[in-house]
Design a protein around this motif. Structure first.
Motif, PDB file in Angstrom:
ATOM      1  N   LEU A  29      15.603  31.940  58.078  1.00 20.65           N
ATOM      2  CA  LEU A  29      15.931  30.702  57.372  1.00 20.65           C
ATOM      3  C   LEU A  29      16.314  30.980  55.925  1.00 20.65           C
ATOM      4  N   LEU A  30      15.508  31.772  55.222  1.00 15.93           N
ATOM      5  CA  LEU A  30      15.766  32.037  53.804  1.00 15.93           C
ATOM      6  C   LEU A  30      16.998  32.902  53.611  1.00 15.93           C
ATOM      7  N   ALA A  31      17.248  33.816  54.553  1.00 16.70           N
ATOM      8  CA  ALA A  31      18.452  34.637  54.446  1.00 16.70           C
ATOM      9  C   ALA A  31      19.696  33.767  54.582  1.00 16.70           C
ATOM     10  N   ALA A  32      19.670  32.846  55.549  1.00 20.26           N
ATOM     11  CA  ALA A  32      20.815  31.952  55.726  1.00 20.26           C
ATOM     12  C   ALA A  32      20.962  31.009  54.542  1.00 20.26           C
ATOM     13  N   PHE A  33      19.843  30.516  54.018  1.00 24.03           N
ATOM     14  CA  PHE A  33      19.887  29.632  52.851  1.00 24.03           C
ATOM     15  C   PHE A  33      20.413  30.369  51.635  1.00 24.03           C
ATOM     16  N   GLY A  34      20.018  31.642  51.478  1.00 22.65           N
ATOM     17  CA  GLY A  34      20.491  32.431  50.344  1.00 22.65           C
ATOM     18  C   GLY A  34      21.993  32.609  50.346  1.00 22.65           C
ATOM     19  N   GLY A  35      22.600  32.634  51.539  1.00 22.01           N
ATOM     20  CA  GLY A  35      24.044  32.736  51.619  1.00 22.01           C
ATOM     21  C   GLY A  35      24.745  31.477  51.144  1.00 22.01           C
ATOM     22  N   ARG A  36      24.017  30.362  51.162  1.00 25.80           N
ATOM     23  CA  ARG A  36      24.571  29.083  50.706  1.00 25.80           C
ATOM     24  C   ARG A  36      24.262  28.828  49.236  1.00 25.80           C
ATOM     25  N   ALA A  37      23.125  29.334  48.760  1.00 28.32           N
ATOM     26  CA  ALA A  37      22.653  29.010  47.404  1.00 28.32           C
ATOM     27  C   ALA A  37      22.494  30.296  46.605  1.00 28.32           C
ATOM     28  N   ALA A  38      23.592  30.786  46.066  1.00 31.70           N
ATOM     29  CA  ALA A  38      23.566  32.053  45.332  1.00 31.70           C
ATOM     30  C   ALA A  38      22.752  31.971  44.053  1.00 31.70           C
ATOM     31  N   ALA A  39      22.552  30.765  43.514  1.00 32.49           N
ATOM     32  CA  ALA A  39      21.850  30.609  42.244  1.00 32.49           C
ATOM     33  C   ALA A  39      20.352  30.412  42.431  1.00 32.49           C
ATOM     34  N   VAL A  40      19.829  30.731  43.622  1.00 28.38           N
ATOM     35  CA  VAL A  40      18.413  30.559  43.907  1.00 28.38           C
ATOM     36  C   VAL A  40      17.794  31.910  44.230  1.00 28.38           C
ATOM     37  N   ASP A  41      16.666  32.207  43.587  1.00 28.52           N
ATOM     38  CA  ASP A  41      15.910  33.431  43.854  1.00 28.52           C
ATOM     39  C   ASP A  41      14.724  33.059  44.742  1.00 28.52           C
ATOM     40  N   ALA A  42      14.861  33.265  46.048  1.00 23.41           N
ATOM     41  CA  ALA A  42      13.833  32.846  47.001  1.00 23.41           C
ATOM     42  C   ALA A  42      12.882  33.989  47.314  1.00 23.41           C
TER      43      ALA A  42
END
Length: 267
Positions: free
Chosen positions: A54-67
């Motif tokens: 989930l977080l890997a896929a979300f990171g591809g959408r939200a480059a400005a977020v450090d999860a």
């Protein structure tokens, strides 16, 4: 151990101090142009199985977020969220029950099954009563020690003796032990499909199984909810998120795993 009157007055003040410190740190990061933090905590099973994808896929959408991802038990989650030590908690629905400042949304529907080696004495039996599992050796991950998790509640409901439970560091390790004939293991059905297909494991035919369950994402209500947490909640509702969470176990790089910080007092 009980709090003194002074301690009871201090706790809510200390909680506000922690929350203000987190907000101050976020404000400084924003002023410096640093990516917004998204601190996700999850139960052991969720952290191993669906959260990394989930977080890997979300990171591809939200480059400005450090999860980042950490593990917490269900009873720790409300305090970690309320005190801004975490932004989103992934786990059972009742994580947010009774806390007015928290809100939960559906994350993923899943089925809990029971697996064992093909040569296990219970393999091949039809419609086993759930009570038939009580005297077996149970192979579980850390969720088996969490009274608030579905597996923890199941063990309590079946009155499984402590000496019949073996705890492993991960689901995958528990499934490997089950395949080696050491006992039975609860498993998320869609994640154990490959092991069943290659006959390393078999799914036991148990009355009432598979058990239909639902994970939730819990976070602070607006306006205390961070923009990154709100973005993740919106992403959870998309087909891309569902596809990512149904992928095989993938793990998370050590640099992205940050266990929550808490203090344990020994008496």
């Amino acid at each position: 151990m009980t709090l003194t009157p002074g301690g009871r007055r201090l706790v809510p003040i200390a909680s506000q101090m922690i929350a203000l410190a987190a907000e101050a740190e976020d404000a400084i990061r924003q002023a410096q142009g640093a990516p917004e933090r998204l601190r996700v905590i999850a139960t052991s099973t969720v952290a191993e199985s669906v959260a990394p994808g989930l977080l890997a896929a979300f990171g591809g959408r939200a480059a400005a977020v450090d999860a980042s991802l950490g593990v917490a038990s269900t009873d720790e989650m409300p305090a970690l969220l309320a005190e801004r030590l975490a932004d989103v908690a992934l786990g059972p629905l009742d994580v947010g029950t009774g806390h007015d400042e928290l809100e939960s949304v559906p994350l993923l529907r899943y089925r809990l099954v029971f697996v064992a080696a093909p040569g296990h004495p219970l393999a091949g039996h039809v419609r086993l009563p759930a009570r038939a599992l009580a005297d077996q050796v149970w192979l579980v991950d850390a969720d088996g020690t969490d009274p608030g998790s579905p597996v923890g509640r199941l063990l309590e409901r079946l009155d499984v003796a402590e000496h019949h439970v073996r705890v492993f560091s991960s689901q995958a390790a528990a499934w490997t032990a089950a395949a080696d004939g050491h006992g039975i293991a609860p498993a998320v059905a869609h994640l154990v499909t490959q092991d069943v297909a290659r006959h390393a494991l078999v799914t036991l035919d148990v009355a009432g199984a598979p058990i239909e369950l639902l994970w939730h994402a819990t976070m602070l209500r607006p306006p205390r909810r961070t923009a990154a947490a709100a973005a993740l909640v919106r992403f959870i509702a998309t087909p891309d998120a569902t596809h990512a969470m149904h992928a095989s176990l993938s793990g998370v790089p050590p640099s992205r795993f940050r266990p929550p910080v808490y203090v344990t007092l020994w008496s």
